[in-house]
Design an enzyme around this catalytic site. Structure first.
Site, PDB file in Angstrom:
ATOM      1  N   MET A   1       0.732  -1.009  -0.025  1.00 54.68           N
ATOM      2  CA  MET A   1       0.035   0.127   0.028  1.00 54.68           C
ATOM      3  C   MET A   1       0.985   1.563  -0.150  1.00 54.68           C
ATOM      4  SD  MET A   1      -3.518  -1.094   1.972  1.00 54.68           S
ATOM      5  CE  MET A   1      -2.658  -0.458   3.734  1.00 54.68           C
TER       6      MET A   1
ATOM      7  N   LEU B   1       6.633   3.224   1.811  1.00 51.79           N
ATOM      8  CA  LEU B   1       7.409   2.061   1.751  1.00 51.79           C
ATOM      9  C   LEU B   1       8.667   2.218   2.861  1.00 51.79           C
ATOM     10  CD1 LEU B   1       7.937   1.268  -2.127  1.00 51.79           C
ATOM     11  CD2 LEU B   1       6.463   0.438  -0.513  1.00 51.79           C
ATOM     12  N   HIS B   2       9.050   1.451   3.295  1.00 53.18           N
ATOM     13  CA  HIS B   2      10.068   1.056   4.537  1.00 53.18           C
ATOM     14  C   HIS B   2      11.005  -0.077   4.052  1.00 53.18           C
ATOM     15  CE1 HIS B   2       7.629  -1.516   6.557  1.00 53.18           C
ATOM     16  NE2 HIS B   2       6.816  -0.737   6.794  1.00 53.18           N
TER      17      HIS B   2
ATOM     18  N   HIS C   1       9.343  -3.424   3.763  1.00 49.07           N
ATOM     19  CA  HIS C   1       8.745  -3.707   2.182  1.00 49.07           C
ATOM     20  C   HIS C   1      10.142  -3.920   1.407  1.00 49.07           C
ATOM     21  CE1 HIS C   1       5.607  -0.599   3.792  1.00 49.07           C
ATOM     22  NE2 HIS C   1       5.030  -1.558   2.987  1.00 49.07           N
TER      23      HIS C   1
ATOM     24  N   LYS D   1       5.242  -9.641   9.338  1.00 45.10           N
ATOM     25  CA  LYS D   1       4.721  -8.812  10.360  1.00 45.10           C
ATOM     26  C   LYS D   1       3.307  -9.079  10.492  1.00 45.10           C
ATOM     27  CE  LYS D   1       4.056  -4.335  11.768  1.00 45.10           C
ATOM     28  NZ  LYS D   1       2.633  -4.382  11.001  1.00 45.10           N
ATOM     29  N   ASP D   2       2.487  -9.152   9.341  1.00 47.47           N
ATOM     30  CA  ASP D   2       1.051  -9.358   9.206  1.00 47.47           C
ATOM     31  C   ASP D   2       1.053 -10.938   9.276  1.00 47.47           C
ATOM     32  OD1 ASP D   2       0.187  -6.526   8.809  1.00 47.47           O
ATOM     33  OD2 ASP D   2       1.724  -6.669   7.368  1.00 47.47           O
TER      34      ASP D   2
ATOM     35  N   VAL E   1      11.045  -7.084   9.652  1.00 46.17           N
ATOM     36  CA  VAL E   1      12.048  -6.044   9.873  1.00 46.17           C
ATOM     37  C   VAL E   1      11.856  -5.043  11.035  1.00 46.17           C
ATOM     38  CG1 VAL E   1      13.507  -4.481   8.679  1.00 46.17           C
ATOM     39  CG2 VAL E   1      13.146  -6.240   7.464  1.00 46.17           C
TER      40      VAL E   1
HETATM   41  P1  AMP Z   1       1.212  -2.884   3.437  1.00 46.43           P
HETATM   42  O1  AMP Z   1       1.995  -1.786   2.427  1.00 46.43           O
HETATM   43  O2  AMP Z   1       1.102  -2.569   4.788  1.00 46.43           O
HETATM   44  O3  AMP Z   1       0.015  -3.594   2.930  1.00 46.43           O
HETATM   45  O4  AMP Z   1       2.523  -4.008   3.384  1.00 46.43           O
HETATM   46  C1  AMP Z   1       2.870  -4.610   2.286  1.00 46.43           C
HETATM   47  C2  AMP Z   1       3.691  -5.776   2.672  1.00 46.43           C
HETATM   48  O5  AMP Z   1       4.829  -5.496   3.591  1.00 46.43           O
HETATM   49  C3  AMP Z   1       3.051  -6.914   3.550  1.00 46.43           C
HETATM   50  O6  AMP Z   1       3.004  -8.270   2.984  1.00 46.43           O
HETATM   51  C4  AMP Z   1       3.396  -6.474   4.703  1.00 46.43           C
HETATM   52  O7  AMP Z   1       3.328  -7.819   5.730  1.00 46.43           O
HETATM   53  C5  AMP Z   1       5.040  -6.383   4.645  1.00 46.43           C
HETATM   54  N1  AMP Z   1       5.456  -5.895   5.465  1.00 46.43           N
HETATM   55  C6  AMP Z   1       4.924  -4.530   6.446  1.00 46.43           C
HETATM   56  N2  AMP Z   1       5.800  -4.303   7.492  1.00 46.43           N
HETATM   57  C7  AMP Z   1       6.700  -5.259   7.493  1.00 46.43           C
HETATM   58  C8  AMP Z   1       8.031  -5.438   8.210  1.00 46.43           C
HETATM   59  N3  AMP Z   1       8.163  -4.611   9.398  1.00 46.43           N
HETATM   60  N4  AMP Z   1       8.805  -6.550   7.996  1.00 46.43           N
HETATM   61  C9  AMP Z   1       8.426  -7.409   6.716  1.00 46.43           C
HETATM   62  N5  AMP Z   1       7.428  -7.078   6.142  1.00 46.43           N
HETATM   63  C10 AMP Z   1       6.733  -6.083   6.179  1.00 46.43           C
END
Ligand code: AMP
Length: 289
Positions: free
Chosen positions: A29, A32-33, A36, A148-149, A175
């Site tokens: 979504m 990004l960090h 991601h 994480k999720d 992470v």
């Molecule tokens: P999101 O943008 O929050 O939908 O996350 C996109 C993807 O990045 C999902 O598969 C999340 O589980 C993964 N993600 C988010 N935060 C982390 C993290 N700290 N470490 C590893 N993967 C992550």
């Protein structure tokens, strides 16, 4: 890196990439960090072409949630993806994903009513619907998700198995920041004090791991300890604190290595979630530059 917006163009580019090698896909979504980017790097290491989507999916937000406030730093995201050597950036728009007349959703029984599904009614229906659409559009050999999720990885795997989707789901480690807080786009909402309170999620998980290593095998006792550390640290009742089986998230009476401690709590304006696979080190990997 090529940026694509139209579904037809996305489909064509992804089909072409898949015809000549392995296509890896990272749905996000945005905002990004390093979490991601760790998925993008893993895909880069394992695949010939790496596609990353950014779409803030309205279907997975509840009516009182942060859909409008969700950060959308598009130019910065593109720069980070260039740095991580993504090949295709897929920027999807709501009007293309859910045009007038859109009427289909993916519903799943089982754990979708629990934990995040209980705290966020309709959330997993929204997640599964968008992931199904994205997997159909991109048709990758592998799709990368973050542990994480945790519950999301379980329900996505279930869908892919149940619906005979040909994509392999790869789950990557969480992470964390140097202090242990799991990276999340929503950490941006936290003040310094709230961030300190947020650290009680990882403190609770570390405490559960410590007790597990000392031989504690009672699920209810470990869950009670998770809840105690969280309530003390956050100053509020957590949304949930549980020790569950890794595949169907059933609460465990007697815990074994590989079971998962799940926690979520409201912290300031955010809801934070985290988890830990018991019997594994609670690692804080250093960030790559
Ligand atoms: P999101 O943008 O929050 O939908 O996350 C996109 C993807 O990045 C999902 O598969 C999340 O589980 C993964 N993600 C988010 N935060 C982390 C993290 N700290 N470490 C590893 N993967 C992550």
């Amino acid at each position: 890196m090529k940026t694509l917006r139209q579904p037809d163009a996305i489909r064509a580019a992804c089909r072409a990439a898949a015809a000549t090698g392995r296509l890896g896909f990272v749905p996000t979504m945005g905002a990004l960090h390093e979490g991601h980017l760790s998925l993008v790097r893993r895909a880069r290491a394992e695949c010939d072409t790496v596609a990353v989507s950014i779409f803030v999916n309205p279907l997975q937000f509840g009516p009182q949630e942060d859909l409008d406030a969700y950060p959308r730093p598009e130019a910065q995201d593109a720069e980070l993806l260039r740095g991580a050597r993504a090949d295709l950036l897929l920027l999807l728009r709501e009007a293309d994903m859910y045009p007038a007349g859109f009427a289909t959703a993916i519903r799943q029984d089982g754990s979708t009513a629990l934990y995040e599904g209980h705290a966020r009614p309709g959330h997993f229906e929204g997640v599964l619907t968008v992931v199904a659409k994205l997997l159909n559009l991109v048709a990758p050999a592998r799709a990368y998700f973050g542990r994480k999720d945790y519950q999301q990885t379980v329900v996505v795997r279930r869908m892919v198995t149940d619906l005979d989707m040909p994509t392999e789901i790869v789950v990557c480690d969480t992470v964390r920041d140097a202090d242990g807080l799991a990276l999340s786009s929503r950490n941006a909402y936290l003040s310094a004090d709230e961030r300190r309170a947020g650290l009680s999620l990882v403190a609770a998980l570390a405490r559960a791991e410590e007790l597990f290593e000392q031989g504690e095998r009672s699920g209810p006792r470990l869950a009670a300890e998770l809840r105690r550390v969280l309530t003390e640290g956050v100053g509020r009742e957590p949304d949930y604190a549980a020790v569950v089986a890794p595949d169907d998230l059933a609460a465990r009476d007697v815990v074994q290595a590989g079971d998962v401690a799940l926690v979520a709590a409201p912290v300031g304006p955010a809801r934070l979630l985290d988890n830990h696979v018991l019997g594994t080190p609670l690692r804080h990997p250093p960030h790559e530059a």
